[in-house]
Scaffold this active site. Sequence first.
Site, PDB file in Angstrom:
ATOM      1  N   LYS A 101     -10.968   1.432 -12.772  1.00 54.18           N
ATOM      2  CA  LYS A 101     -10.016   1.627 -11.675  1.00 54.18           C
ATOM      3  C   LYS A 101     -10.753   1.851 -10.366  1.00 54.18           C
ATOM      4  O   LYS A 101     -11.598   2.740 -10.272  1.00 54.18           O
ATOM      5  CB  LYS A 101      -9.126   2.832 -11.984  1.00 54.18           C
ATOM      6  CG  LYS A 101      -8.118   3.169 -10.883  1.00 54.18           C
ATOM      7  CD  LYS A 101      -7.045   2.098 -10.745  1.00 54.18           C
ATOM      8  CE  LYS A 101      -6.240   2.248  -9.467  1.00 54.18           C
ATOM      9  NZ  LYS A 101      -4.991   2.950  -9.613  1.00 54.18           N
ATOM     10  N   HIS A 138      -6.352  -0.162  -6.548  1.00 59.58           N
ATOM     11  CA  HIS A 138      -5.380   0.420  -5.612  1.00 59.58           C
ATOM     12  C   HIS A 138      -5.632  -0.298  -4.293  1.00 59.58           C
ATOM     13  O   HIS A 138      -6.593   0.008  -3.593  1.00 59.58           O
ATOM     14  CB  HIS A 138      -5.572   1.940  -5.476  1.00 59.58           C
ATOM     15  CG  HIS A 138      -4.558   2.566  -4.578  1.00 59.58           C
ATOM     16  ND1 HIS A 138      -3.568   3.413  -5.018  1.00 59.58           N
ATOM     17  CD2 HIS A 138      -4.346   2.419  -3.248  1.00 59.58           C
ATOM     18  CE1 HIS A 138      -2.804   3.773  -3.999  1.00 59.58           C
ATOM     19  NE2 HIS A 138      -3.261   3.186  -2.907  1.00 59.58           N
ATOM     20  N   HIS A 176       0.516  -1.792  -8.532  1.00 57.03           N
ATOM     21  CA  HIS A 176       1.733  -1.391  -7.801  1.00 57.03           C
ATOM     22  C   HIS A 176       1.916  -2.130  -6.470  1.00 57.03           C
ATOM     23  O   HIS A 176       1.899  -1.520  -5.406  1.00 57.03           O
ATOM     24  CB  HIS A 176       1.784   0.115  -7.588  1.00 57.03           C
ATOM     25  CG  HIS A 176       0.476   0.787  -7.223  1.00 57.03           C
ATOM     26  ND1 HIS A 176      -0.301   0.374  -6.183  1.00 57.03           N
ATOM     27  CD2 HIS A 176      -0.175   1.829  -7.795  1.00 57.03           C
ATOM     28  CE1 HIS A 176      -1.368   1.152  -6.112  1.00 57.03           C
ATOM     29  NE2 HIS A 176      -1.318   2.032  -7.077  1.00 57.03           N
TER      30      HIS A 176
HETATM   31  C1  NCD Z   1      -0.543   8.731  -7.686  1.00 58.55           C
HETATM   32  C2  NCD Z   1      -0.804  10.138  -8.214  1.00 58.55           C
HETATM   33  O1  NCD Z   1      -0.058  11.056  -7.861  1.00 58.55           O
HETATM   34  O2  NCD Z   1      -1.736  10.318  -8.999  1.00 58.55           O
HETATM   35  N1  NCD Z   1       0.455   8.789  -6.668  1.00 58.55           N
HETATM   36  C3  NCD Z   1       1.249   7.782  -6.265  1.00 58.55           C
HETATM   37  O3  NCD Z   1       1.985   7.960  -5.291  1.00 58.55           O
HETATM   38  N2  NCD Z   1       1.261   6.644  -6.891  1.00 58.55           N
HETATM   39  C4  NCD Z   1      -1.807   8.147  -7.208  1.00 58.55           C
HETATM   40  C5  NCD Z   1      -1.731   6.671  -7.003  1.00 58.55           C
HETATM   41  O4  NCD Z   1      -1.656   5.909  -7.950  1.00 58.55           O
HETATM   42  O5  NCD Z   1      -1.749   6.241  -5.852  1.00 58.55           O
HETATM   43 ZN    ZN Z   2      -1.048   5.085  -9.681  1.00 57.38          ZN
END
Ligand code: NCD
Ligand code: ZN
Length: 346
Positions: A101, A138, A176
């Site tokens: 990751k 990410h 995402h």
């Molecule tokens: C995730 C987390 O809280 O670990 N938060 C989120 O908003 N998705 C971190 C991440 O995946 O960006």
């Molecule tokens: Zn995440």
Amino acid sequence: MTDSITIRRPDDWHLHLRDGAMLDAVAPHSARQFARAIIMPNLTPPVTTIAAARAYRERILAAVGGPEAGFTPLMTCYLTDGTDPAEIARGHAEGVFTACKLYPAHATTNSAHGVTDIRALTGVLETLQRIGMPLLIHGEVTDKSIDIFDREAVFVERTLAPLTRDYPGLKIVLEHITTAEAAAFVTEADHPIAATITPQHLLINRNALFDGGLRPHAYCLPVLKRETHRLAVRKAAVSGSPRFFLGTDSAPHVVGAKESGCGCAGIFNAPFALEAYLGVFDAEGAIDRFEGFASEHGARFYGLPLNEGTVTLVRESVMVPERVGEGDMSVVPFLAGTDAGWRFAG
Ligand code: NCD
Ligand code: ZN
């Protein structure tokens, strides 16, 4: 109208399970719906070694009630500037690490240890490419001078496009996705690339953050975008393209950490994840494509076998509770107080 749907057991290709009491509280929700999940490594400290991943996997299995629960956590290695390519190759060969990751440093929750310059990762990227291990990204730039709503699109142009040129065989999952730019890049790239999509980015747009007041439970990263982007991401999800698959990014934070002067990013969508996704496919007239998205595309991209067994969802009115979990571990779930529209029947 379809009133019940049965699909091959699905997987969640992007999941935050936390640790300790929170792990115990949230993991059973994912184990109930999914056969496998890609487990995010952003603990404090992050999961950067084979030993840490093995130990975390054991804690996850204990939290879901042991191997009998039929839930397989697929572990990931958190990349840092100092990651040793040999540790990754060994972890992969030993069946501990499924993927790596990449968090750009300071992009999101617990990413302070992330990578400051992706170009410094040459040894790691060459290793991943050679052994066929996916790099999960990410995809947001962290440059504070870039508008937060543009950080994904800028990442695609500045970082992702050159990366695919430099490593033509590197398997990449853009995690995402939230923008039309990301969906188009993944759709069109002449590259082994795929993307995960969350329920929230399919169901709500950035107006939800400010609906009658500031709404911390709609805040996640990448942040929700405007409606045109939601529609583009939705179109990609239901398109039937094998490059798009389910990854909830379920990211629980206790109520106090969300309802705060500086609230944490993350939406806890695990308890009604399949119901939320199915609602989208249903509304789009694409129920026949739901199984591919939920249960087939991800496994094929990762080169893993499809699951045995099935799950069934029935069209029914089911209210999502305002809170999930007890006392200190209480979390507000995604879609709290609304009708999920479907019942997960196991
Ligand atoms: C995730 C987390 O809280 O670990 N938060 C989120 O908003 N998705 C971190 C991440 O995946 O960006
Ligand atoms: Zn995440």
